[in-house]
Design a protein around this motif. Structure first.
Motif, PDB file in Angstrom:
ATOM      1  N   ASP A   1       0.842  -1.191   0.000  1.00 40.18           N
ATOM      2  CA  ASP A   1       0.000   0.000   0.000  1.00 40.18           C
ATOM      3  C   ASP A   1       0.884   1.249   0.000  1.00 40.18           C
ATOM      4  OD1 ASP A   1      -1.860   1.953   0.314  1.00 40.18           O
ATOM      5  OD2 ASP A   1      -2.887   1.029   2.005  1.00 40.18           O
ATOM      6  N   GLN A   2       0.656   2.146  -0.943  1.00 41.27           N
ATOM      7  CA  GLN A   2       1.490   3.331  -1.063  1.00 41.27           C
ATOM      8  C   GLN A   2       1.360   4.238   0.155  1.00 41.27           C
ATOM      9  OE1 GLN A   2       0.835   5.484  -4.691  1.00 41.27           O
ATOM     10  NE2 GLN A   2       2.812   6.501  -4.619  1.00 41.27           N
ATOM     11  N   SER A   3       0.231   4.199   0.844  1.00 39.59           N
ATOM     12  CA  SER A   3       0.040   5.045   2.024  1.00 39.59           C
ATOM     13  C   SER A   3       0.863   4.569   3.209  1.00 39.59           C
ATOM     14  CB  SER A   3      -1.441   5.075   2.407  1.00 39.59           C
ATOM     15  OG  SER A   3      -1.884   3.784   2.811  1.00 39.59           O
ATOM     16  N   LEU A   4       1.467   3.371   3.137  1.00 42.11           N
ATOM     17  CA  LEU A   4       2.287   2.836   4.224  1.00 42.11           C
ATOM     18  C   LEU A   4       3.777   2.867   3.908  1.00 42.11           C
ATOM     19  CD1 LEU A   4       0.167  -0.351   5.065  1.00 42.11           C
ATOM     20  CD2 LEU A   4       0.232   1.784   6.366  1.00 42.11           C
ATOM     21  N   MET A   5       4.140   3.305   2.724  1.00 41.49           N
ATOM     22  CA  MET A   5       5.537   3.205   2.301  1.00 41.49           C
ATOM     23  C   MET A   5       6.416   4.202   3.047  1.00 41.49           C
ATOM     24  SD  MET A   5       5.226   2.727  -1.818  1.00 41.49           S
ATOM     25  CE  MET A   5       4.511   1.232  -2.516  1.00 41.49           C
ATOM     26  N   PRO A   6       7.579   3.754   3.534  1.00 43.51           N
ATOM     27  CA  PRO A   6       8.561   4.676   4.116  1.00 43.51           C
ATOM     28  C   PRO A   6       9.319   5.407   3.015  1.00 43.51           C
ATOM     29  CG  PRO A   6       9.370   2.424   4.237  1.00 43.51           C
ATOM     30  CD  PRO A   6       7.990   2.349   3.673  1.00 43.51           C
ATOM     31  N   PRO A   7      10.139   6.394   3.363  1.00 42.14           N
ATOM     32  CA  PRO A   7      10.774   7.245   2.340  1.00 42.14           C
ATOM     33  C   PRO A   7      11.548   6.506   1.251  1.00 42.14           C
ATOM     34  CG  PRO A   7      11.024   8.251   4.478  1.00 42.14           C
ATOM     35  CD  PRO A   7      10.397   6.909   4.725  1.00 42.14           C
ATOM     36  N   PRO A   8      12.455   5.551   1.551  1.00 41.43           N
ATOM     37  CA  PRO A   8      13.209   4.926   0.451  1.00 41.43           C
ATOM     38  C   PRO A   8      12.318   4.188  -0.545  1.00 41.43           C
ATOM     39  CG  PRO A   8      14.266   4.471   2.556  1.00 41.43           C
ATOM     40  CD  PRO A   8      12.935   5.065   2.866  1.00 41.43           C
TER      41      PRO A   8
END
Length: 281
Positions: free
Chosen positions: A223-230
């Motif tokens: 899920d893109q809403s959970l992705m961290p910065p890298p």
């Protein structure tokens, strides 16, 4: 007097050489970051030009694109949440474990410490498949929990805190017991405040390591809403930026900036925390 003068003269070339080596290695480390910042100020047509300074300043457009075309603030917020929760849990777990290994005597203590050292030698990637299967069984994949739970126990944190706790005299612990403190109270009211440089040093290692982690988030979340910065940067490159490296470098600069600022502020405690455990008392 002449012997002292000759010793100083002999030490000067060594000191000059030492500083030259340090400046050279420091430049090697800093040049890519400087180049990243300069690329974030260039238009796409100048990215592959050999010119050092941009002929046309395009920084505002690149940074605006990086912040608006993908949810970069959301990636930063995810990284902040994950790193803060991981660091808090690691300190809650590692400090009591390190205190037990440093100040308590019980059967199997040395064997447990050897297991901690073995944990230091194991790269996290070795455990990725079992952790993925465990996360699937627990139904926590594609959640914040999946990003956090593999890092709750840190062998490096236990090792660093143990080494620092061992430099604290046993008389301090005995005095705390005479005052009526239980072992957990001694950990949080006596040992951890005295080991604050080690806590800060470990915090920098932990935050930097998990802020920059790409391997496990690539496995654990979709899920893109959970992705961290890298991981968000990878998605940005693949889906949004394409060959437009200016916004990509701008996004990378925004991600690196908080870490660099935190390290500059805490560098003195960072060094004290690293060398504190090596001092014999």
């Amino acid at each position: 007097m002449s012997a002292t003068t000759s010793t100083r003269r002999l030490s000067r070339p060594a000191a000059v050489l030492r500083h030259v080596v340090l400046l050279f290695t420091g430049a090697l480390i800093l040049v890519p970051f400087l180049w990243m910042i300069l690329l974030s100020l260039k238009p796409s047509g100048e990215i592959f030009h050999a010119s050092f300074w941009p002929a046309q300043f395009f920084g505002a457009e690149n940074y605006k694109k990086a912040l608006t075309e993908v949810p970069l603030p959301r990636y930063l917020w995810n990284g902040l949440i994950v790193c803060a929760v991981i660091l808090t849990l690691q300190i809650l777990v590692c400090a009591p474990c390190a205190y037990g290994l440093a100040k308590l005597r019980f059967p199997g203590r040395d064997q447990l410490f050897k297991m901690v050292l073995v944990g230091l030698l194991l790269p996290h990637q070795v455990l990725s498949l079992p952790l993925f299967i465990l996360g699937y069984k627990l139904n926590i994949l594609n959640t914040y929990t999946a990003l956090i739970f593999p890092y709750v126990v840190s062998p490096f944190g236990i090792f660093l805190f143990r080494q620092f706790f061992k430099t604290i005299p046993d008389d301090v612990v005995h005095a705390a017991r005479l005052d009526g403190l239980c072992e957990l109270a001694i950990v949080w009211k006596v040992m951890v405040p005295m080991a604050l440089p080690a806590v800060i040093a470990f915090s920098i290692f932990s935050v930097v390591g998990h802020w920059n982690d790409l391997f496990w988030p690539l496995i654990a979340v979709r899920d893109q809403s959970l992705m961290p910065p890298p991981l968000g940067i990878v998605v940005f490159k693949n889906e949004e930026a394409g060959n437009d490296y200016g916004p990509l470098m701008a996004a990378a600069t925004v991600i690196v900036l908080p870490l660099a600022s935190a390290f500059v502020v805490a560098q003195r405690w960072f060094v004290d925390g690293l060398i504190g455990g090596a001092v014999k008392q």
